[in-house]
Scaffold this motif. Structure first.
Motif, PDB file in Angstrom:
ATOM      1  N   ALA A 167      49.546 -21.331  15.680  1.00 33.41           N
ATOM      2  CA  ALA A 167      49.682 -20.016  16.309  1.00 33.41           C
ATOM      3  C   ALA A 167      50.227 -20.112  17.734  1.00 33.41           C
ATOM      4  O   ALA A 167      51.032 -19.281  18.157  1.00 33.41           O
ATOM      5  CB  ALA A 167      48.335 -19.302  16.305  1.00 33.41           C
ATOM      6  N   GLU A 168      49.805 -21.158  18.462  1.00 31.86           N
ATOM      7  CA  GLU A 168      50.216 -21.272  19.858  1.00 31.86           C
ATOM      8  C   GLU A 168      51.680 -21.699  20.014  1.00 31.86           C
ATOM      9  O   GLU A 168      52.232 -21.659  21.118  1.00 31.86           O
ATOM     10  CB  GLU A 168      49.307 -22.247  20.613  1.00 31.86           C
ATOM     11  CG  GLU A 168      49.242 -23.647  20.034  1.00 31.86           C
ATOM     12  CD  GLU A 168      48.139 -23.813  18.986  1.00 31.86           C
ATOM     13  OE1 GLU A 168      47.563 -24.915  18.920  1.00 31.86           O
ATOM     14  OE2 GLU A 168      47.868 -22.844  18.256  1.00 31.86           O
ATOM     15  N   LEU A 169      52.323 -22.085  18.906  1.00 35.15           N
ATOM     16  CA  LEU A 169      53.731 -22.486  18.949  1.00 35.15           C
ATOM     17  C   LEU A 169      54.655 -21.453  18.310  1.00 35.15           C
ATOM     18  O   LEU A 169      55.881 -21.581  18.372  1.00 35.15           O
ATOM     19  CB  LEU A 169      53.933 -23.828  18.229  1.00 35.15           C
ATOM     20  CG  LEU A 169      53.106 -25.030  18.704  1.00 35.15           C
ATOM     21  CD1 LEU A 169      53.526 -26.276  17.924  1.00 35.15           C
ATOM     22  CD2 LEU A 169      53.262 -25.263  20.199  1.00 35.15           C
ATOM     23  N   GLN A 170      54.105 -20.426  17.747  1.00 33.20           N
ATOM     24  CA  GLN A 170      54.901 -19.471  16.986  1.00 33.20           C
ATOM     25  C   GLN A 170      55.763 -18.570  17.870  1.00 33.20           C
ATOM     26  O   GLN A 170      55.349 -18.148  18.948  1.00 33.20           O
ATOM     27  CB  GLN A 170      53.984 -18.584  16.136  1.00 33.20           C
ATOM     28  CG  GLN A 170      53.276 -19.313  15.010  1.00 33.20           C
ATOM     29  CD  GLN A 170      52.333 -18.413  14.236  1.00 33.20           C
ATOM     30  OE1 GLN A 170      52.232 -17.210  14.513  1.00 33.20           O
ATOM     31  NE2 GLN A 170      51.632 -18.977  13.265  1.00 33.20           N
ATOM     32  N   VAL A 171      56.966 -18.268  17.358  1.00 29.64           N
ATOM     33  CA  VAL A 171      57.827 -17.230  17.922  1.00 29.64           C
ATOM     34  C   VAL A 171      57.942 -16.146  16.858  1.00 29.64           C
ATOM     35  O   VAL A 171      58.318 -16.423  15.713  1.00 29.64           O
ATOM     36  CB  VAL A 171      59.228 -17.770  18.263  1.00 29.64           C
ATOM     37  CG1 VAL A 171      60.127 -16.639  18.744  1.00 29.64           C
ATOM     38  CG2 VAL A 171      59.137 -18.867  19.312  1.00 29.64           C
ATOM     39  N   VAL A 172      57.586 -14.912  17.207  1.00 32.62           N
ATOM     40  CA  VAL A 172      57.591 -13.827  16.225  1.00 32.62           C
ATOM     41  C   VAL A 172      58.613 -12.770  16.623  1.00 32.62           C
ATOM     42  O   VAL A 172      58.919 -12.584  17.806  1.00 32.62           O
ATOM     43  CB  VAL A 172      56.188 -13.191  16.093  1.00 32.62           C
ATOM     44  CG1 VAL A 172      55.180 -14.220  15.606  1.00 32.62           C
ATOM     45  CG2 VAL A 172      55.730 -12.598  17.417  1.00 32.62           C
ATOM     46  N   ASP A 173      59.149 -12.094  15.614  1.00 29.81           N
ATOM     47  CA  ASP A 173      60.103 -11.017  15.888  1.00 29.81           C
ATOM     48  C   ASP A 173      59.369  -9.693  16.045  1.00 29.81           C
ATOM     49  O   ASP A 173      58.125  -9.644  16.052  1.00 29.81           O
ATOM     50  CB  ASP A 173      61.179 -10.952  14.802  1.00 29.81           C
ATOM     51  CG  ASP A 173      60.611 -10.604  13.426  1.00 29.81           C
ATOM     52  OD1 ASP A 173      59.438 -10.164  13.329  1.00 29.81           O
ATOM     53  OD2 ASP A 173      61.353 -10.763  12.427  1.00 29.81           O
ATOM     54  N   GLY A 174      60.113  -8.620  16.135  1.00 27.33           N
ATOM     55  CA  GLY A 174      59.520  -7.306  16.359  1.00 27.33           C
ATOM     56  C   GLY A 174      58.660  -6.825  15.224  1.00 27.33           C
ATOM     57  O   GLY A 174      57.817  -5.932  15.407  1.00 27.33           O
ATOM     58  N   ASP A 175      58.857  -7.413  14.043  1.00 28.69           N
ATOM     59  CA  ASP A 175      58.046  -7.050  12.878  1.00 28.69           C
ATOM     60  C   ASP A 175      56.845  -7.957  12.692  1.00 28.69           C
ATOM     61  O   ASP A 175      56.110  -7.825  11.713  1.00 28.69           O
ATOM     62  CB  ASP A 175      58.912  -7.086  11.611  1.00 28.69           C
ATOM     63  CG  ASP A 175      60.043  -6.075  11.650  1.00 28.69           C
ATOM     64  OD1 ASP A 175      59.821  -4.966  12.174  1.00 28.69           O
ATOM     65  OD2 ASP A 175      61.150  -6.407  11.166  1.00 28.69           O
ATOM     66  N   GLY A 176      56.668  -8.903  13.605  1.00 26.03           N
ATOM     67  CA  GLY A 176      55.532  -9.814  13.524  1.00 26.03           C
ATOM     68  C   GLY A 176      55.770 -11.027  12.647  1.00 26.03           C
ATOM     69  O   GLY A 176      54.852 -11.821  12.433  1.00 26.03           O
ATOM     70  N   ALA A 177      56.994 -11.215  12.139  1.00 24.42           N
ATOM     71  CA  ALA A 177      57.305 -12.366  11.296  1.00 24.42           C
ATOM     72  C   ALA A 177      57.584 -13.586  12.175  1.00 24.42           C
ATOM     73  O   ALA A 177      58.212 -13.473  13.235  1.00 24.42           O
ATOM     74  CB  ALA A 177      58.521 -12.072  10.424  1.00 24.42           C
ATOM     75  N   VAL A 178      57.115 -14.749  11.742  1.00 20.36           N
ATOM     76  CA  VAL A 178      57.369 -15.988  12.475  1.00 20.36           C
ATOM     77  C   VAL A 178      58.807 -16.423  12.201  1.00 20.36           C
ATOM     78  O   VAL A 178      59.174 -16.702  11.064  1.00 20.36           O
ATOM     79  CB  VAL A 178      56.391 -17.100  12.058  1.00 20.36           C
ATOM     80  CG1 VAL A 178      56.690 -18.393  12.829  1.00 20.36           C
ATOM     81  CG2 VAL A 178      54.951 -16.663  12.312  1.00 20.36           C
ATOM     82  N   VAL A 179      59.631 -16.472  13.245  1.00 19.28           N
ATOM     83  CA  VAL A 179      61.055 -16.793  13.079  1.00 19.28           C
ATOM     84  C   VAL A 179      61.399 -18.165  13.654  1.00 19.28           C
ATOM     85  O   VAL A 179      62.507 -18.668  13.432  1.00 19.28           O
ATOM     86  CB  VAL A 179      61.940 -15.724  13.741  1.00 19.28           C
ATOM     87  CG1 VAL A 179      61.795 -14.386  13.027  1.00 19.28           C
ATOM     88  CG2 VAL A 179      61.627 -15.588  15.231  1.00 19.28           C
ATOM     89  N   ALA A 180      60.479 -18.792  14.351  1.00 19.39           N
ATOM     90  CA  ALA A 180      60.723 -20.119  14.909  1.00 19.39           C
ATOM     91  C   ALA A 180      59.395 -20.735  15.327  1.00 19.39           C
ATOM     92  O   ALA A 180      58.390 -20.035  15.486  1.00 19.39           O
ATOM     93  CB  ALA A 180      61.688 -20.060  16.091  1.00 19.39           C
ATOM     94  N   CYS A 181      59.448 -22.075  15.503  1.00 16.54           N
ATOM     95  CA  CYS A 181      58.248 -22.814  15.902  1.00 16.54           C
ATOM     96  C   CYS A 181      58.598 -23.678  17.106  1.00 16.54           C
ATOM     97  O   CYS A 181      59.467 -24.556  17.029  1.00 16.54           O
ATOM     98  CB  CYS A 181      57.777 -23.675  14.733  1.00 16.54           C
ATOM     99  SG  CYS A 181      56.152 -24.442  14.974  1.00 16.54           S
ATOM    100  N   LYS A 182      57.959 -23.429  18.225  1.00 15.22           N
ATOM    101  CA  LYS A 182      58.248 -24.156  19.455  1.00 15.22           C
ATOM    102  C   LYS A 182      57.751 -25.597  19.381  1.00 15.22           C
ATOM    103  O   LYS A 182      56.803 -25.916  18.656  1.00 15.22           O
ATOM    104  CB  LYS A 182      57.563 -23.490  20.650  1.00 15.22           C
ATOM    105  CG  LYS A 182      58.020 -22.095  20.986  1.00 15.22           C
ATOM    106  CD  LYS A 182      57.236 -21.560  22.178  1.00 15.22           C
ATOM    107  CE  LYS A 182      57.630 -20.147  22.530  1.00 15.22           C
ATOM    108  NZ  LYS A 182      56.825 -19.642  23.675  1.00 15.22           N
ATOM    109  N   SER A 183      58.391 -26.464  20.144  1.00 14.93           N
ATOM    110  CA  SER A 183      57.817 -27.779  20.391  1.00 14.93           C
ATOM    111  C   SER A 183      56.675 -27.611  21.380  1.00 14.93           C
ATOM    112  O   SER A 183      56.597 -26.606  22.110  1.00 14.93           O
ATOM    113  CB  SER A 183      58.867 -28.723  20.977  1.00 14.93           C
ATOM    114  OG  SER A 183      59.229 -28.300  22.283  1.00 14.93           O
ATOM    115  N   ALA A 184      55.767 -28.594  21.426  1.00 16.64           N
ATOM    116  CA  ALA A 184      54.672 -28.527  22.392  1.00 16.64           C
ATOM    117  C   ALA A 184      55.208 -28.595  23.821  1.00 16.64           C
ATOM    118  O   ALA A 184      54.647 -27.981  24.728  1.00 16.64           O
ATOM    119  CB  ALA A 184      53.681 -29.653  22.139  1.00 16.64           C
ATOM    120  N   CYS A 185      56.311 -29.335  24.007  1.00 16.90           N
ATOM    121  CA  CYS A 185      56.923 -29.393  25.336  1.00 16.90           C
ATOM    122  C   CYS A 185      57.368 -28.006  25.782  1.00 16.90           C
ATOM    123  O   CYS A 185      57.094 -27.587  26.913  1.00 16.90           O
ATOM    124  CB  CYS A 185      58.112 -30.351  25.312  1.00 16.90           C
ATOM    125  SG  CYS A 185      59.040 -30.434  26.871  1.00 16.90           S
TER     126      CYS A 185
END
Length: 250
Positions: A167-185
């Motif tokens: 959850a702490e790495l998620q990038v979500v769009d305006g609809d709440g869908a996860v569209v990318a996953c961040k690196s910890a860096c």
């Protein structure tokens, strides 16, 4: 490689007039869109070389395009998603954006899945390539060599990392869908995750629980800065098929 081009003209004349065929062939990159949605592939050169495909373009689902590159070329490929550009090529993308331009002159904004290449000379100098999730993940990627010699391993990340992104790495769009996953860096900016400062060596920057999320999902992809042993691929004299959202049986 640069020395090859500085040989005296006599070298080439001897080959030409002796009837020996001398040809420096291009490496052909075939970019395929296996996603169910339009993507905007982007390309940047790492050595001030030729800009393939103008730096970026749209690619519909199921479509493919061929891009030739000369010996010695190096650079990166990635997919942008959720883009909207006007007639002048200005706009933005939800993931992988490169300064708001259709044709990229700078790298993609993380998180983004990358394919990295350095092309050899088709002879003794090998091609080097990898799929990298060091800058995070947005879509799956696969790289398959064609017609080359040597190890020529398949490199890829076929798993949908977004489904299992913490959850702490998620990038979500305006609809709440996860569209990318961040690196910890990218998410935390700490040296131990970025392999910088006191952690700027393989000995001081081992895998973390976060990098293992990427490595478990995609064993042949770079998961963090020093993930070299299982992630760097080589081949000689090949063409390459780069598939975005490759099928699980690729």
């Amino acid at each position: 490689m640069a020395a090859e081009w500085r040989r005296p003209f006599l070298f080439f004349a001897l080959y030409f007039f002796s009837g020996v065929s001398w040809r420096v062939s291009a490496t052909i990159f075939t970019l395929q869109n296996g996603c169910s949605f339009t993507i905007w592939p982007a390309v940047t050169s790492g050595n001030n070389g030729e800009v393939l495909g103008g730096g970026g373009f749209a690619l519909a689902p199921g479509s493919a395009v061929e891009l030739p590159a000369t010996a010695g070329w190096s650079g990166r490929f990635w997919a942008r998603t959720g883009c909207d550009f006007d007639g002048n090529g200005n706009g933005s993308c939800t993931t992988g954006d490169c300064g708001g331009r259709l044709q990229c002159a700078v790298g993609g904004a993380p998180p983004v899945s990358l394919v990295e290449f350095t092309i050899g000379d088709g002879g003794e100098v090998k091609d080097f390539y990898d799929v990298s999730l060091v800058d995070g993940y947005n879509v799956g990627l696969g790289v398959r060599a064609s017609g080359g010699s040597g190890d020529c391993q398949y490199a890829g990340c076929m798993a949908d990392v977004n489904r299992n992104c913490p959850a702490e790495l998620q990038v979500v769009d305006g609809d709440g869908a996860v569209v990318a996953c961040k690196s910890a860096c990218e998410a935390f900016g700490k040296e131990e995750y970025c392999c910088t400062g006191e952690f700027a060596s393989p000995e001081t920057c081992p895998p973390t629980d976060y990098s293992r999320v990427f490595k478990t999902a995609c064993p042949t992809a770079y998961s963090y800065a020093y993930d070299d042993l299982t992630s760097t691929c080589t081949c000689t004299g090949a063409d390459y098929v780069i598939t975005f959202c490759p099928a699980a049986d690729s």
